[in-house]
Design a protein around this motif. Structure first.
Motif, PDB file in Angstrom:
ATOM      1  N   ILE A 151      72.015  26.728  27.187  1.00 41.93           N
ATOM      2  CA  ILE A 151      72.854  27.881  27.551  1.00 41.93           C
ATOM      3  C   ILE A 151      74.040  27.988  26.611  1.00 41.93           C
ATOM      4  N   GLU A 152      74.629  26.852  26.260  1.00 34.20           N
ATOM      5  CA  GLU A 152      75.770  26.864  25.338  1.00 34.20           C
ATOM      6  C   GLU A 152      75.359  27.386  23.968  1.00 34.20           C
ATOM      7  N   ARG A 153      74.168  26.972  23.511  1.00 31.61           N
ATOM      8  CA  ARG A 153      73.696  27.469  22.213  1.00 31.61           C
ATOM      9  C   ARG A 153      73.433  28.974  22.260  1.00 31.61           C
ATOM     10  N   GLU A 154      72.840  29.451  23.360  1.00 32.68           N
ATOM     11  CA  GLU A 154      72.608  30.888  23.498  1.00 32.68           C
ATOM     12  C   GLU A 154      73.932  31.656  23.499  1.00 32.68           C
ATOM     13  N   LYS A 155      74.922  31.097  24.171  1.00 33.28           N
ATOM     14  CA  LYS A 155      76.237  31.738  24.196  1.00 33.28           C
ATOM     15  C   LYS A 155      76.831  31.801  22.804  1.00 33.28           C
ATOM     16  N   ASP A 156      76.720  30.692  22.055  1.00 32.88           N
ATOM     17  CA  ASP A 156      77.244  30.671  20.684  1.00 32.88           C
ATOM     18  C   ASP A 156      76.502  31.682  19.812  1.00 32.88           C
ATOM     19  N   ASP A 157      75.190  31.794  19.994  1.00 32.88           N
ATOM     20  CA  ASP A 157      74.413  32.767  19.221  1.00 32.88           C
ATOM     21  C   ASP A 157      74.849  34.194  19.538  1.00 32.88           C
ATOM     22  N   LEU A 158      75.089  34.478  20.809  1.00 35.17           N
ATOM     23  CA  LEU A 158      75.544  35.818  21.208  1.00 35.17           C
ATOM     24  C   LEU A 158      76.910  36.125  20.617  1.00 35.17           C
ATOM     25  N   LEU A 159      77.784  35.130  20.600  1.00 36.67           N
ATOM     26  CA  LEU A 159      79.111  35.334  20.025  1.00 36.67           C
ATOM     27  C   LEU A 159      79.020  35.601  18.523  1.00 36.67           C
ATOM     28  N   ARG A 160      78.116  34.889  17.852  1.00 36.60           N
ATOM     29  CA  ARG A 160      77.933  35.135  16.423  1.00 36.60           C
ATOM     30  C   ARG A 160      77.367  36.533  16.172  1.00 36.60           C
ATOM     31  N   GLN A 161      76.398  36.946  16.992  1.00 36.67           N
ATOM     32  CA  GLN A 161      75.842  38.289  16.850  1.00 36.67           C
ATOM     33  C   GLN A 161      76.908  39.354  17.104  1.00 36.67           C
ATOM     34  N   LYS A 162      77.749  39.106  18.101  1.00 40.52           N
ATOM     35  CA  LYS A 162      78.830  40.037  18.400  1.00 40.52           C
ATOM     36  C   LYS A 162      79.775  40.151  17.210  1.00 40.52           C
ATOM     37  N   GLU A 163      80.087  39.013  16.586  1.00 38.63           N
ATOM     38  CA  GLU A 163      80.987  39.020  15.437  1.00 38.63           C
ATOM     39  C   GLU A 163      80.359  39.791  14.269  1.00 38.63           C
ATOM     40  N   ILE A 164      79.057  39.616  14.067  1.00 32.81           N
ATOM     41  CA  ILE A 164      78.374  40.341  12.996  1.00 32.81           C
ATOM     42  C   ILE A 164      78.408  41.845  13.258  1.00 32.81           C
ATOM     43  N   LEU A 165      78.160  42.238  14.519  1.00 32.83           N
ATOM     44  CA  LEU A 165      78.195  43.662  14.870  1.00 32.83           C
ATOM     45  C   LEU A 165      79.593  44.250  14.687  1.00 32.83           C
ATOM     46  N   LEU A 166      80.608  43.476  15.067  1.00 28.16           N
ATOM     47  CA  LEU A 166      81.983  43.951  14.903  1.00 28.16           C
ATOM     48  C   LEU A 166      82.323  44.137  13.424  1.00 28.16           C
ATOM     49  N   GLN A 167      81.880  43.192  12.605  1.00 30.16           N
ATOM     50  CA  GLN A 167      82.131  43.313  11.174  1.00 30.16           C
ATOM     51  C   GLN A 167      81.422  44.534  10.594  1.00 30.16           C
ATOM     52  N   GLU A 168      80.184  44.775  11.046  1.00 33.78           N
ATOM     53  CA  GLU A 168      79.448  45.942  10.577  1.00 33.78           C
ATOM     54  C   GLU A 168      80.138  47.237  11.005  1.00 33.78           C
ATOM     55  N   MET A 169      80.617  47.237  12.260  1.00 33.59           N
ATOM     56  CA  MET A 169      81.314  48.420  12.752  1.00 33.59           C
ATOM     57  C   MET A 169      82.606  48.656  11.971  1.00 33.59           C
ATOM     58  N   GLN A 170      83.337  47.579  11.701  1.00 34.19           N
ATOM     59  CA  GLN A 170      84.567  47.706  10.931  1.00 34.19           C
ATOM     60  C   GLN A 170      84.280  48.256   9.534  1.00 34.19           C
ATOM     61  N   HIS A 171      83.190  47.777   8.947  1.00 34.79           N
ATOM     62  CA  HIS A 171      82.819  48.243   7.609  1.00 34.79           C
ATOM     63  C   HIS A 171      82.505  49.737   7.619  1.00 34.79           C
ATOM     64  N   ARG A 172      81.755  50.184   8.642  1.00 32.66           N
ATOM     65  CA  ARG A 172      81.390  51.602   8.717  1.00 32.66           C
ATOM     66  C   ARG A 172      82.615  52.477   8.990  1.00 32.66           C
TER      67      ARG A 172
END
Length: 244
Positions: A151-172
């Protein structure tokens, strides 16, 4: 109490001597009491002698690790399950850390078992001593935290995906703002009114200040544009812009 009962099951005479001080130690010569105590422990528990042979194990141990009492009791811990408990990290705990420190708490071990697959375990061990100060047994509690770590690994993966999406949104958002800034600058070059030109240059600088900030999120952009009263600044320019 547990160690007294276990010891009395292997040495009846000694168990009756202990019973003079503690009557519970003589119940069914200690053996039934020892099994009852071990079985009440919710987490997997193994009781080992000086030679690291299994004296007793809890039901949760047999259930969690798909073992059988007949193939467990009296055998070396490392030999259980055709050697699947011969784990280097476990050897470190039992042969190196325990003799020096007597106790171990929350020592994490990860191992791939042939029968039940990968397991992440927290080891808690304590050496128990006789009255003469010699080590008589070792209590090894094993907490299976495989699901928790998953569960902790899944949470960390979700947080990383969220960070990637935020960076993509910021770029756009930054790209869109740069386009808007370019349009404002282009309009500023074509309008006749000096006042409108100043407003356009000011708006251009404000938009660019947001666009070049890599940490700005879309919500931050909206707040900054709102705080700069962009709508109020652009409104007076509308007739002139339409004329161009």
């Amino acid at each position: 109490l547990l160690l007294t009962a276990l010891k009395s099951s292997t040495d009846r005479k000694e168990s009756f001597g202990v019973a003079g001080r503690n009557p519970l130690a003589a119940v069914a010569h200690g053996h039934s009491l020892a099994e009852a105590i071990v079985d009440t422990v919710r987490e997997p528990l193994v009781v080992l002698d000086r030679d690291l042979r299994v004296i007793a194990a809890s039901r949760s141990f047999y259930r969690t690790f798909a073992a059988e009492p007949g193939n467990t009791e009296g055998r070396m811990l490392y030999e259980l399950g055709d050697g699947q408990w011969n784990i280097p990290a476990l050897r470190t705990v039992l042969e190196d850390i325990i003799p020096r420190h007597r106790t171990v708490e929350a020592y994490e071990v990860e191992h791939e078992f042939p029968t039940i697959g990968r397991r992440v375990m927290l080891l808690n061990a304590r050496q128990v001593f006789d009255e003469d100060g010699t080590g008589s047994a070792l209590l090894l509690a094993i907490e299976d935290v495989t699901e928790r770590r998953g569960i902790e690994r899944e949470k960390d993966d979700l947080l990383r995906q969220k960070e990637i999406l935020l960076q993509e949104m910021q770029h756009r958002v930054a790209n869109s703002l740069q386009i808007i800034a370019s349009i404002l600058l282009l309009k500023a070059r074509t309008v006749q009114s000096e006042e409108i030109r100043l407003h356009l240059h000011d708006a251009h600088q404000r938009v660019m200040s947001v666009a070049i900030n890599p940490g700005a999120t879309q919500l931050t952009v909206m707040f900054r544009l709102a705080s700069s009263s962009a709508r109020d600044r652009v409104a007076p320019m509308t007739p002139a812009l339409d004329a161009t």
